[in-house]
Design a protein around this motif. Structure first.
Motif, PDB file in Angstrom:
ATOM      1  N   GLY A 115     -35.568   0.009   9.884  1.00  0.00           N
ATOM      2  CA  GLY A 115     -36.567   0.012   8.827  1.00  0.00           C
ATOM      3  C   GLY A 115     -36.132   0.889   7.696  1.00  0.00           C
ATOM      4  N   THR A 116     -36.952   0.993   6.734  1.00  0.00           N
ATOM      5  CA  THR A 116     -36.616   1.824   5.591  1.00  0.00           C
ATOM      6  C   THR A 116     -37.814   2.686   5.250  1.00  0.00           C
ATOM      7  N   GLY A 117     -37.576   3.901   5.031  1.00  0.00           N
ATOM      8  CA  GLY A 117     -38.630   4.830   4.646  1.00  0.00           C
ATOM      9  C   GLY A 117     -38.217   5.622   3.437  1.00  0.00           C
ATOM     10  N   ASN A 118     -39.009   6.578   3.118  1.00  0.00           N
ATOM     11  CA  ASN A 118     -38.688   7.460   1.988  1.00  0.00           C
ATOM     12  C   ASN A 118     -37.774   8.570   2.487  1.00  0.00           C
ATOM     13  N   SER A 119     -36.523   8.408   2.205  1.00  0.00           N
ATOM     14  CA  SER A 119     -35.549   9.381   2.732  1.00  0.00           C
ATOM     15  C   SER A 119     -35.767  10.756   2.141  1.00  0.00           C
ATOM     16  N   LEU A 120     -36.116  10.814   0.896  1.00  0.00           N
ATOM     17  CA  LEU A 120     -36.318  12.131   0.270  1.00  0.00           C
ATOM     18  C   LEU A 120     -37.524  12.839   0.858  1.00  0.00           C
ATOM     19  N   ALA A 121     -38.576  12.080   1.110  1.00  0.00           N
ATOM     20  CA  ALA A 121     -39.761  12.696   1.710  1.00  0.00           C
ATOM     21  C   ALA A 121     -39.462  13.172   3.119  1.00  0.00           C
ATOM     22  N   ALA A 122     -38.659  12.366   3.832  1.00  0.00           N
ATOM     23  CA  ALA A 122     -38.280  12.777   5.181  1.00  0.00           C
ATOM     24  C   ALA A 122     -37.448  14.039   5.152  1.00  0.00           C
ATOM     25  N   LEU A 123     -36.544  14.080   4.178  1.00  0.00           N
ATOM     26  CA  LEU A 123     -35.713  15.295   4.062  1.00  0.00           C
ATOM     27  C   LEU A 123     -36.555  16.518   3.732  1.00  0.00           C
ATOM     28  N   ALA A 124     -37.530  16.314   2.850  1.00  0.00           N
ATOM     29  CA  ALA A 124     -38.397  17.437   2.498  1.00  0.00           C
ATOM     30  C   ALA A 124     -39.187  17.910   3.710  1.00  0.00           C
ATOM     31  N   ALA A 125     -39.616  16.945   4.538  1.00  0.00           N
ATOM     32  CA  ALA A 125     -40.372  17.306   5.736  1.00  0.00           C
ATOM     33  C   ALA A 125     -39.502  18.068   6.712  1.00  0.00           C
ATOM     34  N   LEU A 126     -38.282  17.576   6.880  1.00  0.00           N
ATOM     35  CA  LEU A 126     -37.360  18.286   7.785  1.00  0.00           C
ATOM     36  C   LEU A 126     -37.025  19.678   7.242  1.00  0.00           C
ATOM     37  N   LYS A 186     -39.708  22.001   7.863  1.00  0.00           N
ATOM     38  CA  LYS A 186     -39.879  22.332   9.278  1.00  0.00           C
ATOM     39  C   LYS A 186     -38.780  23.255   9.793  1.00  0.00           C
ATOM     40  N   TYR A 187     -37.564  22.910   9.438  1.00  0.00           N
ATOM     41  CA  TYR A 187     -36.438  23.639  10.068  1.00  0.00           C
ATOM     42  C   TYR A 187     -35.709  24.593   9.122  1.00  0.00           C
ATOM     43  N   ILE A 226     -39.580  11.669  -4.860  1.00  0.00           N
ATOM     44  CA  ILE A 226     -40.311  11.095  -3.726  1.00  0.00           C
ATOM     45  C   ILE A 226     -41.316  10.053  -4.220  1.00  0.00           C
ATOM     46  N   LEU A 242     -39.598   6.841  -5.268  1.00  0.00           N
ATOM     47  CA  LEU A 242     -39.197   6.051  -4.100  1.00  0.00           C
ATOM     48  C   LEU A 242     -40.400   5.354  -3.473  1.00  0.00           C
ATOM     49  N   GLU A 243     -41.544   6.044  -3.443  1.00  0.00           N
ATOM     50  CA  GLU A 243     -42.737   5.453  -2.876  1.00  0.00           C
ATOM     51  C   GLU A 243     -43.158   4.199  -3.698  1.00  0.00           C
ATOM     52  N   ASN A 269     -31.321   4.915  -1.008  1.00  0.00           N
ATOM     53  CA  ASN A 269     -32.367   5.405  -0.107  1.00  0.00           C
ATOM     54  C   ASN A 269     -32.218   4.783   1.278  1.00  0.00           C
ATOM     55  N   TRP A 300     -31.525   6.842   4.555  1.00  0.00           N
ATOM     56  CA  TRP A 300     -32.459   6.720   5.685  1.00  0.00           C
ATOM     57  C   TRP A 300     -31.740   6.348   6.960  1.00  0.00           C
ATOM     58  N   MET A 350     -29.973   9.344   8.281  1.00  0.00           N
ATOM     59  CA  MET A 350     -30.871  10.287   8.920  1.00  0.00           C
ATOM     60  C   MET A 350     -31.287   9.793  10.302  1.00  0.00           C
ATOM     61  N   ILE A 358     -39.536  12.276  10.481  1.00  0.00           N
ATOM     62  CA  ILE A 358     -38.906  11.267   9.629  1.00  0.00           C
ATOM     63  C   ILE A 358     -39.723   9.978   9.636  1.00  0.00           C
ATOM     64  N   HIS A 393     -42.616   9.092   7.310  1.00  0.00           N
ATOM     65  CA  HIS A 393     -42.332   8.696   5.928  1.00  0.00           C
ATOM     66  C   HIS A 393     -41.681   7.323   5.863  1.00  0.00           C
ATOM     67  N   LYS A 394     -41.917   6.512   6.906  1.00  0.00           N
ATOM     68  CA  LYS A 394     -41.338   5.173   6.952  1.00  0.00           C
ATOM     69  C   LYS A 394     -42.127   4.255   6.062  1.00  0.00           C
TER      70      LYS A 394
END
Lengths: 365, 71
Positions: A4-15, A18-19, B6, B9-10, B42, B46, B49, B67, B70-71
């Motif tokens: 699938g495809t998601g918002n990679s930048l948002a995922a990176l920001a979340a990670l 978190k970490y 972000i 991309l959304e 993107n 993704w 990641m 991750i 944000h799918k």
């Protein structure tokens, strides 16, 4: 496989939130470090102030900066001064309280951190003058001298001083070893001093500092050889020590010698032209036989007026003996040498004594 | 490297960049191709990641969930 495809930048920001939280954590650490800062007792106040100012600058560089004013740094610096034991002021004493009050009363915009540092440094100079003297020396001396001093300090190690029994570097500065003190016992370190130890014979120390003597080693001569070691021990040690160090014969000899030293010599040599020596084998006695010295003195012989005329007698050389010779004098009624004519020469058995000029015997003219 | 945010991309997630309009101008075509490249980057990021996260560990599972939100 379809991820699938998601918002990679948002995922990176979340990670990242978190970490990758080192920045927030580091900031908290810095804030904690700033407010928990404690100055070391030997640390200079300006150095401690520099550390606090570094933390102040780092906290101001964050995205969400934690601003710290100079006044807070000054208060923190005064509060971080080393304290004493419970209920005591510590080395900085009442100055700590006075400075804290003056800083608190100062306007934040008019606060001068360097002024507080100078005041604390002046107190630190009194408390730890050696730290500031080193700095002066380094400034006044050349680089070469500084390097030499550093090299000397690096090679010089602490050794146990035989004088004061303490561990220190360099020359002993104990109370008995002050340089230039002529009354000190250590002035025999003078290279011009030619005195030698009377115990071991070596130069550089005297008998009272001789380690050989302290260890009980025997006395040595100037060249280092042992000189009459047993006798030396016998004069100073007890009989038990003598029994261990000497044989019974040597012990008896020494006892006898000590007795002789106390009572006087048993071997008496009288200075006469005839070289008469009397040897006593028995216990010491001061009863030296009376020699009637006037009889044997040539000068006294001149005083005799009525010396008998010599009668010429003819002796047969072949039959001549002392016995017959003396018997002539002994037979004389008016003999002037009755003592010498006494039986000291002639034994009761009629044996003829050896008459000569050898030492230890009486030589008759 | 194309810069995006972000929110951009959304917005691009629901945008069709593959269909070419009949009367597409040169400016519209440039924007469409630009958005197409952003989406392509993107998707690659993704996918990377997804592959990078190790879901066999506790921390990896947490990261995976982070991750997937944000799918």
């Amino acid at each position: 496989m379809n991820y699938g495809t998601g918002n990679s930048l948002a995922a990176l920001a979340a990670l990242d939130s978190k970490y990758n939280s080192f920045k927030t954590k580091d900031k908290q650490d810095m804030i904690t470090e700033f407010y928990m800062f404690k100055m070391e007792p030997s640390q200079k106040p300006d150095e401690a102030s520099a550390q606090l100012q570094v933390l102040q600058g780092k906290l101001g560089l964050f995205a969400d900066p934690h601003p710290i004013s100079d006044k807070e740094v000054g208060l923190r610096l005064v509060a971080s001064l080393p304290g004493g034991k419970t209920g005591q002021l510590g080395p900085y004493g009442a100055a700590k309280i006075a400075l804290a009050k003056s800083i608190a009363a100062t306007d934040p915009n008019a606060f001068n951190l360097e002024g507080v540092e100078d005041e604390l440094n002046s107190i630190h100079k009194v408390l730890y003058p050696n730290m500031w003297n080193d700095e002066k020396d380094n400034l006044s001396t050349s680089d070469e001298q500084a390097m030499m001093a550093a090299s000397n300090g690096a090679t010089q190690k602490k050794t146990k001083c035989p004088n004061c029994d303490k561990w220190h570097r360099g020359q002993c500065r104990g109370k008995n070893c002050k340089p230039g003190n002529s009354n000190s016992n250590n002035n025999n370190n003078n290279p011009n001093d030619d005195r030698r130890c009377t115990h071991c014979g070596k130069s550089g120390h005297l008998e009272n500092k001789c380690w050989k003597k302290k260890k009980g080693l025997p006395k040595s001569g100037p060249s280092g050889e042992a000189v009459n070691a047993c006798y030396e021990i016998s004069l100073t040690c007890t009989e038990i020590t003598l029994g261990v160090a000497m044989t019974s014969e040597e012990l008896q000899t020494l006892v006898r010698e000590e007795t002789l030293v106390d009572t006087g010599p048993a071997v008496v040599t009288i200075d006469t032209p005839y070289d008469i020596t009397f040897a006593e084998e028995g216990p010491c006695s001061t009863n030296i036989p009376d020699l009637e010295e006037s009889v044997l003195d040539d000068d006294d012989l001149s005083d005799i007026d009525d010396f008998p005329a010599l009668v010429e007698r003819e002796f047969d050389d072949d039959n001549l003996s002392v016995d017959s010779y003396l018997s002539v004098f002994a037979s004389e009624d008016n003999s002037f040498f009755p003592e010498l004519a006494a039986p000291a020469i002639t034994s009761s058995e009629g044996e003829v004594a050896t008459v000569g000029s050898a030492a230890g015997t009486a030589s008759i003219p | 490297m194309l810069n995006s945010s972000i929110q951009e991309l959304e917005a691009l997630k629901v945008l069709d960049v593959e269909t070419v309009p009949d009367c597409e101008t040169e400016a519209g075509k440039a924007i469409r191709l630009k958005n197409k490249l952003i989406i392509k980057n993107n998707t690659q990021m993704w996918s990377s990641m997804q592959l990078a996260v190790d879901g066999s560990t506790t921390k990896g599972k947490v990261a995976w969930l982070k991750i997937q939100k944000h799918k």
